[in-house]
Write a protein that holds these residues in place. Structure first.
Motif, mmCIF file in Angstrom:
data_model
loop_
_atom_site.group_PDB
_atom_site.id
_atom_site.type_symbol
_atom_site.label_atom_id
_atom_site.label_comp_id
_atom_site.label_asym_id
_atom_site.label_seq_id
_atom_site.Cartn_x
_atom_site.Cartn_y
_atom_site.Cartn_z
ATOM 1 N N VAL A 94 0.849 -1.207 0.000
ATOM 2 C CA VAL A 94 0.000 0.000 0.000
ATOM 3 C C VAL A 94 0.877 1.247 0.000
ATOM 4 O O VAL A 94 0.592 2.218 -0.717
ATOM 5 C CB VAL A 94 -0.931 -0.014 1.226
ATOM 6 N N LEU A 95 1.936 1.236 0.782
ATOM 7 C CA LEU A 95 2.825 2.399 0.838
ATOM 8 C C LEU A 95 3.509 2.620 -0.508
ATOM 9 O O LEU A 95 3.693 3.768 -0.931
ATOM 10 C CB LEU A 95 3.865 2.190 1.942
ATOM 11 N N TYR A 96 3.873 1.533 -1.195
ATOM 12 C CA TYR A 96 4.426 1.672 -2.545
ATOM 13 C C TYR A 96 3.434 2.395 -3.450
ATOM 14 O O TYR A 96 3.799 3.310 -4.205
ATOM 15 C CB TYR A 96 4.726 0.293 -3.144
ATOM 16 N N GLY A 97 2.178 1.963 -3.401
ATOM 17 C CA GLY A 97 1.162 2.589 -4.248
ATOM 18 C C GLY A 97 0.955 4.060 -3.935
ATOM 19 O O GLY A 97 0.809 4.895 -4.829
ATOM 20 N N VAL A 98 0.960 4.392 -2.634
ATOM 21 C CA VAL A 98 0.796 5.795 -2.227
ATOM 22 C C VAL A 98 1.950 6.640 -2.755
ATOM 23 O O VAL A 98 1.733 7.742 -3.300
ATOM 24 C CB VAL A 98 0.701 5.892 -0.693
ATOM 25 N N VAL A 99 3.166 6.145 -2.635
ATOM 26 C CA VAL A 99 4.329 6.897 -3.102
ATOM 27 C C VAL A 99 4.258 7.127 -4.609
ATOM 28 O O VAL A 99 4.527 8.230 -5.097
ATOM 29 C CB VAL A 99 5.634 6.154 -2.719
ATOM 30 N N VAL A 100 3.882 6.105 -5.368
ATOM 31 C CA VAL A 100 3.789 6.253 -6.824
ATOM 32 C C VAL A 100 2.725 7.278 -7.186
ATOM 33 O O VAL A 100 2.935 8.148 -8.053
ATOM 34 C CB VAL A 100 3.504 4.891 -7.480
ATOM 35 N N LEU A 101 1.557 7.205 -6.544
ATOM 36 C CA LEU A 101 0.482 8.154 -6.857
ATOM 37 C C LEU A 101 0.875 9.582 -6.483
ATOM 38 O O LEU A 101 0.624 10.528 -7.245
ATOM 39 C CB LEU A 101 -0.794 7.750 -6.107
ATOM 40 N N VAL A 102 1.483 9.740 -5.316
ATOM 41 C CA VAL A 102 1.885 11.083 -4.878
ATOM 42 C C VAL A 102 2.947 11.655 -5.813
ATOM 43 O O VAL A 102 2.863 12.823 -6.235
ATOM 44 C CB VAL A 102 2.389 11.044 -3.429
ATOM 45 N N GLN A 103 3.936 10.861 -6.180
ATOM 46 C CA GLN A 103 5.005 11.368 -7.035
ATOM 47 C C GLN A 103 4.517 11.622 -8.465
ATOM 48 O O GLN A 103 4.994 12.546 -9.125
ATOM 49 C CB GLN A 103 6.183 10.392 -7.040
ATOM 50 N N THR A 104 3.572 10.836 -8.942
ATOM 51 C CA THR A 104 3.002 11.096 -10.272
ATOM 52 C C THR A 104 2.314 12.458 -10.298
ATOM 53 O O THR A 104 2.469 13.237 -11.246
ATOM 54 C CB THR A 104 2.010 9.987 -10.643
ATOM 55 N N GLN A 105 1.553 12.755 -9.250
ATOM 56 C CA GLN A 105 0.903 14.057 -9.177
ATOM 57 C C GLN A 105 1.914 15.173 -8.948
ATOM 58 O O GLN A 105 1.708 16.309 -9.395
ATOM 59 C CB GLN A 105 -0.146 14.038 -8.069
ATOM 60 N N THR A 106 3.011 14.861 -8.259
ATOM 61 C CA THR A 106 4.058 15.859 -8.053
ATOM 62 C C THR A 106 4.712 16.246 -9.372
ATOM 63 O O THR A 106 5.043 17.420 -9.599
ATOM 64 C CB THR A 106 5.121 15.312 -7.080
ATOM 65 N N VAL A 107 4.911 15.271 -10.261
ATOM 66 C CA VAL A 107 5.453 15.579 -11.586
ATOM 67 C C VAL A 107 4.591 16.624 -12.280
ATOM 68 O O VAL A 107 5.077 17.649 -12.782
ATOM 69 C CB VAL A 107 5.514 14.300 -12.449
ATOM 70 N N VAL A 108 3.280 16.377 -12.308
ATOM 71 C CA VAL A 108 2.355 17.286 -12.991
ATOM 72 C C VAL A 108 2.345 18.645 -12.298
ATOM 73 O O VAL A 108 2.397 19.700 -12.951
ATOM 74 C CB VAL A 108 0.939 16.677 -13.014
ATOM 75 N N ASN A 109 2.287 18.651 -10.972
ATOM 76 C CA ASN A 109 2.205 19.897 -10.224
ATOM 77 C C ASN A 109 3.459 20.748 -10.399
ATOM 78 O O ASN A 109 3.366 21.975 -10.613
ATOM 79 C CB ASN A 109 1.979 19.585 -8.749
ATOM 80 N N ASP A 110 4.632 20.125 -10.314
ATOM 81 C CA ASP A 110 5.878 20.885 -10.444
ATOM 82 C C ASP A 110 6.014 21.500 -11.835
ATOM 83 O O ASP A 110 6.438 22.660 -11.984
ATOM 84 C CB ASP A 110 7.076 19.986 -10.167
ATOM 85 N N LEU A 111 5.693 20.737 -12.868
ATOM 86 C CA LEU A 111 5.789 21.268 -14.233
ATOM 87 C C LEU A 111 4.783 22.389 -14.455
ATOM 88 O O LEU A 111 5.087 23.394 -15.114
ATOM 89 C CB LEU A 111 5.569 20.143 -15.246
ATOM 90 N N ALA A 112 3.584 22.233 -13.907
ATOM 91 C CA ALA A 112 2.582 23.294 -14.052
ATOM 92 C C ALA A 112 3.014 24.565 -13.329
ATOM 93 O O ALA A 112 2.817 25.679 -13.831
ATOM 94 C CB ALA A 112 1.230 22.811 -13.517
ATOM 95 N N SER A 113 3.622 24.417 -12.138
ATOM 96 C CA SER A 113 4.079 25.595 -11.392
ATOM 97 C C SER A 113 5.156 26.352 -12.159
ATOM 98 O O SER A 113 5.116 27.586 -12.251
ATOM 99 C CB SER A 113 4.632 25.171 -10.026
#
Length: 494
Positions: free
Chosen positions: A193-212
């Motif tokens: 479960v923690l693996y899945g959370v990390v992947v989901l959080v980092q995937t959204q971080t990619v999008v958020n950082d590029l948008a910023s």
């Protein structure tokens, strides 16, 4: 035929049409000014340059041959970058409400991220009794989404309203991290479960950082870009220092699950602040058409490939990331095993790197004003290489002081480099292409991080970790070669 490219007050960003002109080599005859030239100095509060020389047009020869087109693009780039080095003070950013919201959201979410950076590995180790291999997999998963999804995310960002992208990814990360303490209370939390959370959080971080990174040029005038990037860099450095300290305290007092919940709350607060962004350009997509995501990715790669400055910046960032990964993989072992530093001393030295990042972020605009962005980026790399060398304590005396000096200088020069190269990319890239250009660089950087980690790890097995720090210094110095080959200095001199 003689043509001219003029910015309003010498401080206006090239529009999308002007970028197309610069790329194609065709320039229309300039039109007469709507009002007579006013020789008086401009006020700081208006955002116009006070130096009258900046208001003169850049006269460019037109032509169809390749050499003239290259000259045209180079001169357009020089004119644009020259004006930005006369930016106003950081305090003037308060005059822009959208940037205030973005700055506040960035600071709050960065503090939360600093907490989670420490809390999630501790949660895995203490609560879930993870093995060293499982901790290694968890660490690697933080970088995987940046490699897999950066190019796709860059294309999506250019096609999407960026305020909506930022808000959705902030609340999405809040939900993912908020699920961790809930599942822990229900005894349903596992490493999978923690693996899945990390992947989901980092995937959204990619999008958020590029948008910023793509959003800032839309809420600020061009002459404020360097100051804004400095402010955001200082945010990251301060949050890195305070967030790690806060994370350690929360884990000690209340447990790792509560520390992760704090990060979830920080993302929710950040998303709420971003709801109040008001600029109309953030609510609509700039890129439309039926090319599809693959077509947009190809166009972004082609745009970077045909611009020698962007190619040089991307290659330099990739090689520099390789050097940083080798350094990070070797540093702790070198300090603890080779130099016999205590854990407390290692933590204190790490704080000096963060302090250097704060100082470098505050001074980056002044350095760029004096040297120009191209030279500031070059010198930041040249200074970073011997700073990494100092981490080996080459003199054999006063090792903590020497290593601390190296950490401080590396942090400061890294901030100057980051701010300079980001501002250069924002200046020479049209707004509807910026997400894809930033994505290409991010892809290269994160692709090099696991390579550098492996080089540092396996190299430390066969030679001393201190020797691998020397290798990292050499690789860092080599990262300046693409910039020298592209000869960015003439194009970015103030």
């Amino acid at each position: 035929m003689i043509a001219a490219v003029r910015g309003v007050g010498g401080c206006q960003r090239l529009t999308s049409g002007q970028h197309q002109v610069a790329a194609s080599g065709h320039v229309e005859q300039s039109q007469p000014a709507d009002r007579p030239h006013d020789p008086r100095p401009r006020s700081r509060t208006t955002g116009r340059c006070s130096n009258s020389r900046d208001r003169r047009p850049v006269v460019l020869p037109s032509g169809d041959d390749a050499q003239q087109r290259n000259d045209l693009r180079r001169l357009c780039r020089r004119h644009t970058v020259n004006t930005i080095t006369r930016s106003r003070r950081l305090a003037a950013l308060r005059d822009f409400p959208d940037f205030r919201q973005l700055w506040g959201a960035h600071l709050i979410s960065a503090l939360g991220t600093g907490v989670t950076t420490l809390a999630i590995p501790l949660l895995a180790a203490v609560l879930l009794h993870a093995s060293p291999v499982e901790i290694g997999v968890l660490t690697a998963l933080n970088a995987v989404p940046h490699v897999l999804f950066s190019l796709v995310a860059g294309a999506l960002i250019d096609r999407s309203p960026q305020r909506a992208v930022l808000v959705v990814t902030d609340f999405g990360r809040a939900c993912c991290l908020g699920a961790v303490p809930v599942l822990g209370l229900l005894h349903l939390l596992s490493m999978q479960v923690l693996y899945g959370v990390v992947v989901l959080v980092q995937t959204q971080t990619v999008v958020n950082d590029l948008a910023s990174a793509s959003l800032v040029p839309k809420v600020l005038p061009t002459e404020m870009l360097a100051a804004s990037n400095s402010a955001l860099s200082v945010n990251s450095s301060v949050a890195g220092i305070a967030g790690n300290g806060l994370g350690g305290g929360l884990v000690q007092l209340a447990g790792a699950s509560l520390a992760v919940a704090v990060d979830a709350v920080s993302y929710a607060v950040s998303g709420t602040l971003l709801l109040f962004l008001r600029s109309p350009s953030l609510r609509t997509a700039r890129v439309r058409g039926r090319r599809g995501i693959v077509g947009d990715i190809k166009s972004g790669l082609a745009y970077v490939r045909q611009d020698r400055v962007l190619v040089a910046l991307c290659l330099t960032s990739g090689i520099g990331a390789l050097a940083v990964a080798i350094r990070d993989a070797s540093l702790v072992l070198a300090l603890v095993r080779d130099l016999h530093f205590s854990p407390a001393l290692v933590g204190l030295l790490a704080m000096l790197a963060g302090l250097g990042g704060v100082i470098g972020g505050l001074l980056a605009s002044r350095v760029a004003k004096r040297l120009g962005f191209g030279r500031s980026v070059l010198w930041a790399i040249v200074v970073s290489a011997p700073a990494i060398g100092l981490l080996t304590s080459p003199f054999g005396v006063a090792a903590p002081l020497v290593v601390g000096l190296g950490q401080f200088i590396a942090g400061a020069s890294g901030a100057v480099y980051t701010i300079g190269q980001l501002t250069m990319r924002q200046l020479v890239t049209p707004p509807d292409m910026l997400g894809r250009v930033n994505a290409v660089r991010r892809f290269l950087v994160y692709a090099m991080l696991p390579v550098g980690g492996l080089v540092g790890g396996f190299g430390g097995v066969h030679v001393e970790s201190r020797a691998m720090l020397g290798v990292a210094a050499v690789v860092m110095l080599a990262s300046v070669l693409p910039l020298l080959a592209a000869d960015v200095r003439p194009g970015v001199r103030p």
